[in-house]
Design a protein around this motif. Structure first.
Motif, short mmCIF file in Angstrom:
data_model
loop_
_atom_site.label_atom_id
_atom_site.label_comp_id
_atom_site.label_asym_id
_atom_site.label_seq_id
_atom_site.Cartn_x
_atom_site.Cartn_y
_atom_site.Cartn_z
N TRP A 46 0.83 -1.20 0.00
CA TRP A 46 0.00 0.00 0.00
C TRP A 46 0.86 1.26 0.00
N VAL A 70 -1.53 0.80 -10.15
CA VAL A 70 -2.44 0.91 -9.02
C VAL A 70 -3.73 0.19 -9.37
N TRP A 71 -4.19 -0.61 -8.41
CA TRP A 71 -5.44 -1.34 -8.56
C TRP A 71 -6.32 -1.00 -7.38
N GLN A 72 -7.57 -0.61 -7.65
CA GLN A 72 -8.54 -0.28 -6.61
C GLN A 72 -9.67 -1.30 -6.68
N PRO A 73 -9.92 -2.05 -5.60
CA PRO A 73 -11.02 -3.02 -5.63
C PRO A 73 -12.36 -2.31 -5.70
N LYS A 74 -13.39 -3.03 -6.07
CA LYS A 74 -14.72 -2.45 -6.22
C LYS A 74 -15.47 -2.32 -4.90
N TYR A 76 -16.49 -0.85 -1.25
CA TYR A 76 -16.66 0.55 -0.87
C TYR A 76 -15.41 1.14 -0.23
N GLY A 78 -12.35 -0.51 -0.11
CA GLY A 78 -11.24 -1.38 -0.46
C GLY A 78 -9.93 -0.62 -0.53
N ARG A 79 -8.89 -1.21 0.02
CA ARG A 79 -7.57 -0.58 0.02
C ARG A 79 -6.92 -0.74 -1.35
N ALA A 80 -6.40 0.33 -1.88
CA ALA A 80 -5.70 0.27 -3.17
C ALA A 80 -4.45 -0.59 -3.04
N GLN A 81 -4.11 -1.27 -4.10
CA GLN A 81 -2.89 -2.06 -4.16
C GLN A 81 -1.95 -1.35 -5.14
N ILE A 82 -0.71 -1.17 -4.74
CA ILE A 82 0.27 -0.48 -5.58
C ILE A 82 1.40 -1.44 -5.92
#
Length: 99
Positions: A46, A70-74, A76, A78-82
């Motif tokens: 993160w 960067v990936w953001q889960p759907k 509400y 959700g913690r972004a993954q970098i």
């Protein structure tokens, strides 16, 4: 890993460490990744382990940031993954050797 893995033994190392690692554990991990990688470090977390100039925090003379994904889960909250990609710096001209 120091007793089992040589310096620069792997061209690329990929790390997706646990997110609840202790502060010193994270520092030790970042240092160890730079020791065993000869060309590239791919790191998912993160945070981005780089200084403001894009140099890898634990080996600023060896690796520089070359890409960030960067990936953001759907969900509400959700913690972004970098995913940070660091490539080896050419010591002669201070530019990256690999793209």
């Amino acid at each position: 890993m120091k007793g089992f893995v040589k310096d620069d033994e792997f061209e690329t190392v990929l790390s997706d460490p646990p997110y609840n690692g202790k502060f010193q554990w994270n520092h030790d991990l970042l240092k160890e990744l730079s020791r065993v990688a000869s060309k590239r470090i791919i790191f998912q977390h993160w945070f981005i382990p780089a200084n403001s100039g894009g140099k890898y925090k634990k080996a600023q003379e060896k690796f520089a940031l070359s890409a960030v994904y960067v990936w953001q889960p759907k969900t509400y909250f959700g913690r972004a993954q970098i995913v940070s990609v660091f490539d080896k710096i050419d010591p002669k001209n201070k530019f990256m050797l690999f793209n």
